[in-house]
Design a protein around this motif. Structure first.
Motif, PDB file in Angstrom:
ATOM      1  N   ARG A 154     -10.449  -6.894 -38.905  1.00  0.00           N
ATOM      2  CA  ARG A 154      -9.011  -7.068 -38.282  1.00  0.00           C
ATOM      3  C   ARG A 154      -8.194  -6.054 -38.627  1.00  0.00           C
ATOM      4  NH1 ARG A 154      -5.300 -12.262 -38.299  1.00  0.00           N
ATOM      5  NH2 ARG A 154      -3.882 -11.532 -36.992  1.00  0.00           N
ATOM      6  N   ASP A 155      -7.328  -5.508 -37.638  1.00  0.00           N
ATOM      7  CA  ASP A 155      -6.422  -4.694 -37.607  1.00  0.00           C
ATOM      8  C   ASP A 155      -5.219  -5.409 -37.297  1.00  0.00           C
ATOM      9  OD1 ASP A 155      -7.878  -2.202 -38.127  1.00  0.00           O
ATOM     10  OD2 ASP A 155      -7.911  -2.017 -35.921  1.00  0.00           O
ATOM     11  N   ARG A 179      -2.155   1.824 -44.361  1.00  0.00           N
ATOM     12  CA  ARG A 179      -1.705   3.032 -43.935  1.00  0.00           C
ATOM     13  C   ARG A 179      -0.309   2.899 -43.542  1.00  0.00           C
ATOM     14  NH1 ARG A 179      -5.648   4.200 -39.936  1.00  0.00           N
ATOM     15  NH2 ARG A 179      -4.140   4.284 -38.501  1.00  0.00           N
ATOM     16  N   VAL A 180       0.423   3.816 -44.103  1.00  0.00           N
ATOM     17  CA  VAL A 180       1.769   3.620 -43.922  1.00  0.00           C
ATOM     18  C   VAL A 180       2.598   4.997 -43.154  1.00  0.00           C
ATOM     19  CG1 VAL A 180       3.982   3.717 -45.309  1.00  0.00           C
ATOM     20  CG2 VAL A 180       1.972   2.477 -46.069  1.00  0.00           C
ATOM     21  N   GLU A 181       3.268   4.619 -42.101  1.00  0.00           N
ATOM     22  CA  GLU A 181       4.108   5.794 -41.529  1.00  0.00           C
ATOM     23  C   GLU A 181       5.281   5.423 -41.794  1.00  0.00           C
ATOM     24  OE1 GLU A 181       5.378   7.104 -36.966  1.00  0.00           O
ATOM     25  OE2 GLU A 181       3.543   5.637 -37.400  1.00  0.00           O
ATOM     26  N   HIS A 182       6.203   6.593 -42.344  1.00  0.00           N
ATOM     27  CA  HIS A 182       7.838   6.413 -42.684  1.00  0.00           C
ATOM     28  C   HIS A 182       8.448   6.749 -41.383  1.00  0.00           C
ATOM     29  CE1 HIS A 182       5.701   7.269 -46.759  1.00  0.00           C
ATOM     30  NE2 HIS A 182       6.692   6.272 -47.010  1.00  0.00           N
ATOM     31  N   LEU A 183       9.211   5.690 -41.174  1.00  0.00           N
ATOM     32  CA  LEU A 183       9.933   5.727 -39.822  1.00  0.00           C
ATOM     33  C   LEU A 183      11.531   6.358 -40.062  1.00  0.00           C
ATOM     34  CD1 LEU A 183       8.956   2.319 -38.264  1.00  0.00           C
ATOM     35  CD2 LEU A 183       8.082   4.793 -37.590  1.00  0.00           C
ATOM     36  N   ARG A 184      12.033   5.779 -41.322  1.00  0.00           N
ATOM     37  CA  ARG A 184      13.384   6.030 -41.663  1.00  0.00           C
ATOM     38  C   ARG A 184      13.676   5.889 -43.161  1.00  0.00           C
ATOM     39  NH1 ARG A 184      18.122   3.445 -38.302  1.00  0.00           N
ATOM     40  NH2 ARG A 184      17.347   4.786 -36.791  1.00  0.00           N
ATOM     41  N   ALA A 193       3.077  -5.190 -32.532  1.00  0.00           N
ATOM     42  CA  ALA A 193       1.711  -4.624 -31.820  1.00  0.00           C
ATOM     43  C   ALA A 193       2.211  -3.318 -31.729  1.00  0.00           C
ATOM     44  CB  ALA A 193       1.909  -4.797 -30.368  1.00  0.00           C
ATOM     45  N   PRO A 194       1.147  -2.262 -31.859  1.00  0.00           N
ATOM     46  CA  PRO A 194       1.337  -0.873 -32.294  1.00  0.00           C
ATOM     47  C   PRO A 194       2.173  -0.347 -31.274  1.00  0.00           C
ATOM     48  CG  PRO A 194      -0.944  -1.369 -31.669  1.00  0.00           C
ATOM     49  CD  PRO A 194      -0.272  -2.827 -32.019  1.00  0.00           C
ATOM     50  N   GLU A 195       1.991  -0.877 -29.936  1.00  0.00           N
ATOM     51  CA  GLU A 195       3.050   0.010 -28.860  1.00  0.00           C
ATOM     52  C   GLU A 195       4.405  -0.502 -28.785  1.00  0.00           C
ATOM     53  OE1 GLU A 195       0.838  -3.879 -27.260  1.00  0.00           O
ATOM     54  OE2 GLU A 195       0.525  -2.099 -28.427  1.00  0.00           O
ATOM     55  N   GLU A 196       4.647  -1.491 -29.308  1.00  0.00           N
ATOM     56  CA  GLU A 196       5.912  -1.986 -29.612  1.00  0.00           C
ATOM     57  C   GLU A 196       6.805  -1.022 -30.708  1.00  0.00           C
ATOM     58  OE1 GLU A 196       5.992  -6.205 -30.141  1.00  0.00           O
ATOM     59  OE2 GLU A 196       5.095  -6.668 -28.417  1.00  0.00           O
ATOM     60  N   ARG A 197       6.411  -0.572 -31.590  1.00  0.00           N
ATOM     61  CA  ARG A 197       6.925   0.169 -32.683  1.00  0.00           C
ATOM     62  C   ARG A 197       6.894   1.511 -32.223  1.00  0.00           C
ATOM     63  NH1 ARG A 197       5.430   4.378 -34.627  1.00  0.00           N
ATOM     64  NH2 ARG A 197       2.970   3.435 -34.944  1.00  0.00           N
ATOM     65  N   SER A 198       7.983   2.211 -32.375  1.00  0.00           N
ATOM     66  CA  SER A 198       8.219   3.604 -32.083  1.00  0.00           C
ATOM     67  C   SER A 198       9.203   4.225 -33.027  1.00  0.00           C
ATOM     68  CB  SER A 198       8.505   3.954 -30.586  1.00  0.00           C
ATOM     69  OG  SER A 198      10.034   3.483 -30.448  1.00  0.00           O
ATOM     70  N   GLY A 199       9.334   5.441 -33.209  1.00  0.00           N
ATOM     71  CA  GLY A 199      10.176   6.148 -34.155  1.00  0.00           C
ATOM     72  C   GLY A 199       9.454   7.116 -34.999  1.00  0.00           C
ATOM     73  N   HIS A 208      -0.061  -0.176 -40.992  1.00  0.00           N
ATOM     74  CA  HIS A 208      -1.321  -0.262 -40.319  1.00  0.00           C
ATOM     75  C   HIS A 208      -2.341  -1.015 -41.359  1.00  0.00           C
ATOM     76  CE1 HIS A 208      -5.132   0.906 -38.081  1.00  0.00           C
ATOM     77  NE2 HIS A 208      -5.195  -0.368 -38.151  1.00  0.00           N
ATOM     78  N   VAL A 209      -2.762  -2.353 -41.309  1.00  0.00           N
ATOM     79  CA  VAL A 209      -3.485  -3.133 -42.430  1.00  0.00           C
ATOM     80  C   VAL A 209      -4.774  -3.350 -41.740  1.00  0.00           C
ATOM     81  CG1 VAL A 209      -3.715  -5.018 -44.006  1.00  0.00           C
ATOM     82  CG2 VAL A 209      -1.532  -3.922 -43.303  1.00  0.00           C
ATOM     83  N   GLN A 210      -5.864  -3.032 -42.529  1.00  0.00           N
ATOM     84  CA  GLN A 210      -7.289  -3.457 -42.036  1.00  0.00           C
ATOM     85  C   GLN A 210      -7.611  -4.485 -43.088  1.00  0.00           C
ATOM     86  OE1 GLN A 210      -8.742   0.502 -42.237  1.00  0.00           O
ATOM     87  NE2 GLN A 210      -8.768   0.659 -39.962  1.00  0.00           N
ATOM     88  N   MET A 211      -8.341  -5.592 -42.371  1.00  0.00           N
ATOM     89  CA  MET A 211      -8.523  -6.554 -43.182  1.00  0.00           C
ATOM     90  C   MET A 211      -9.764  -7.373 -42.896  1.00  0.00           C
ATOM     91  SD  MET A 211      -5.197  -8.952 -43.649  1.00  0.00           S
ATOM     92  CE  MET A 211      -5.788  -9.961 -44.836  1.00  0.00           C
ATOM     93  N   SER A 212     -10.717  -7.603 -43.838  1.00  0.00           N
ATOM     94  CA  SER A 212     -11.893  -8.223 -43.751  1.00  0.00           C
ATOM     95  C   SER A 212     -11.622  -9.745 -43.573  1.00  0.00           C
ATOM     96  CB  SER A 212     -13.057  -7.892 -44.504  1.00  0.00           C
ATOM     97  OG  SER A 212     -13.120  -6.682 -44.764  1.00  0.00           O
ATOM     98  N   THR A 213     -12.107 -10.468 -42.396  1.00  0.00           N
ATOM     99  CA  THR A 213     -12.022 -11.803 -41.965  1.00  0.00           C
ATOM    100  C   THR A 213     -13.264 -12.636 -41.723  1.00  0.00           C
ATOM    101  OG1 THR A 213     -11.673 -11.785 -39.607  1.00  0.00           O
ATOM    102  CG2 THR A 213      -9.671 -11.407 -41.052  1.00  0.00           C
ATOM    103  N   PRO A 214     -13.633 -13.534 -41.907  1.00  0.00           N
ATOM    104  CA  PRO A 214     -14.876 -14.212 -41.672  1.00  0.00           C
ATOM    105  C   PRO A 214     -15.382 -13.791 -40.188  1.00  0.00           C
ATOM    106  CG  PRO A 214     -13.400 -15.952 -42.334  1.00  0.00           C
ATOM    107  CD  PRO A 214     -12.616 -14.812 -42.283  1.00  0.00           C
ATOM    108  N   GLU A 215     -14.176 -13.716 -39.045  1.00  0.00           N
ATOM    109  CA  GLU A 215     -14.702 -13.311 -37.678  1.00  0.00           C
ATOM    110  C   GLU A 215     -15.105 -11.838 -37.647  1.00  0.00           C
ATOM    111  OE1 GLU A 215     -11.716 -15.008 -38.484  1.00  0.00           O
ATOM    112  OE2 GLU A 215     -12.593 -16.711 -38.402  1.00  0.00           O
TER     113      GLU A 215
END
Length: 149
Positions: A106-107, A76-81, A134-140, A96-103
Motif C-alpha cells: 500500500r502506498d 521517500r521524502v520531498e522537501h517543500l519548504r 492524495a499525491p495530486e493534492e500536494r504541490s510545491g 511517500h510511504v510504502q507499507m506491507s499490509t495483509p491486503e
C-alpha cells in the motif's frame, strides 16, 4: 548498524542533519536512533497520520516502538519548504510511504511538518505532525512556493 551517541551528536549539528537522522531511523526501524533526534524536553509532540496527539517521551517512544515491531518504514521524502528563525527551524515535507499490509502493498501519501529546536545538545526535533493526503493534492517546490492544505 546503530550509531553511537557521539556519532548521533555529530550528525545533529543542523536541522537538516536531524531530519536526515529521523528518516534514516524510520527506514532502519531503529528506535534508539529515532529517539536520539528528539529534544530531551518532555514538551515534545507527535501527531501521526492517525491523528492521535502523542506528548512526551514515553508516548512518542511507545508509538515508534509499536510501528517498528511490524517493520521498518519505507519512506521517500520531498522537501517543500524550509524556514529557520533563530533557534527554531520548520520543515514542510511530502512523505511517500510504502507499507506491507495483509491486503498487499500500500502506498500512503503524507504531508508533514517537522519542527526543530537548537539546544545545548544540538538541533533536536520537538514536533512531527503528519497528515494523509492524495499525491495530486500536494504541490510545491523547495524554493518556498508551496500550497499545503
Amino acid at each position: 548498524m546503530p550509531r553511537t551517541k557521539a556519532q548521533t551528536a555529530a550528525l545533529l549539528s543542523s536541522p537538516e542533519d536531524t531530519e536526515a537522522q529521523f528518516y534514516e531511523a524510520l527506514l532502519n526501524g531503529d528506535l534508539d536512533s529515532m529517539m536520539a533526534v528528539w529534544a530531551e524536553d518532555e514538551d515534545i509532540s507527535c501527531v501521526p497520520p492517525s491523528g492521535n496527539l502523542l506528548m512526551g517521551h514515553a508516548e512518542v517512544r511507545a508509538a515508534f516502538e509499536a510501528l517498528f515491531e511490524h517493520s521498518a518504514v519505507q519512506v521517500r521524502v520531498e522537501h517543500l519548504r524550509r524556514q529557520r528563525h533563530g533557534d527554531v527551524a520548520m520543515h514542510l515535507v511530502a512523505e511517500h510511504v510504502q507499507m506491507s499490509t495483509p491486503e498487499g502493498p500500500r502506498d500512503i501519501y503524507l504531508l508533514a511538518t517537522n519542527v526543530y529546536l537548537q539546544t545545548a545538545q544540538g538541533w533536536r526535533m520537538v514536533l512531527h505532525h503528519a497528515s494523509p493526503t492524495a499525491p495530486e493534492e500536494r504541490s510545491g517546490t523547495a524554493d518556498g512556493n508551496a500550497t499545503l492544505h
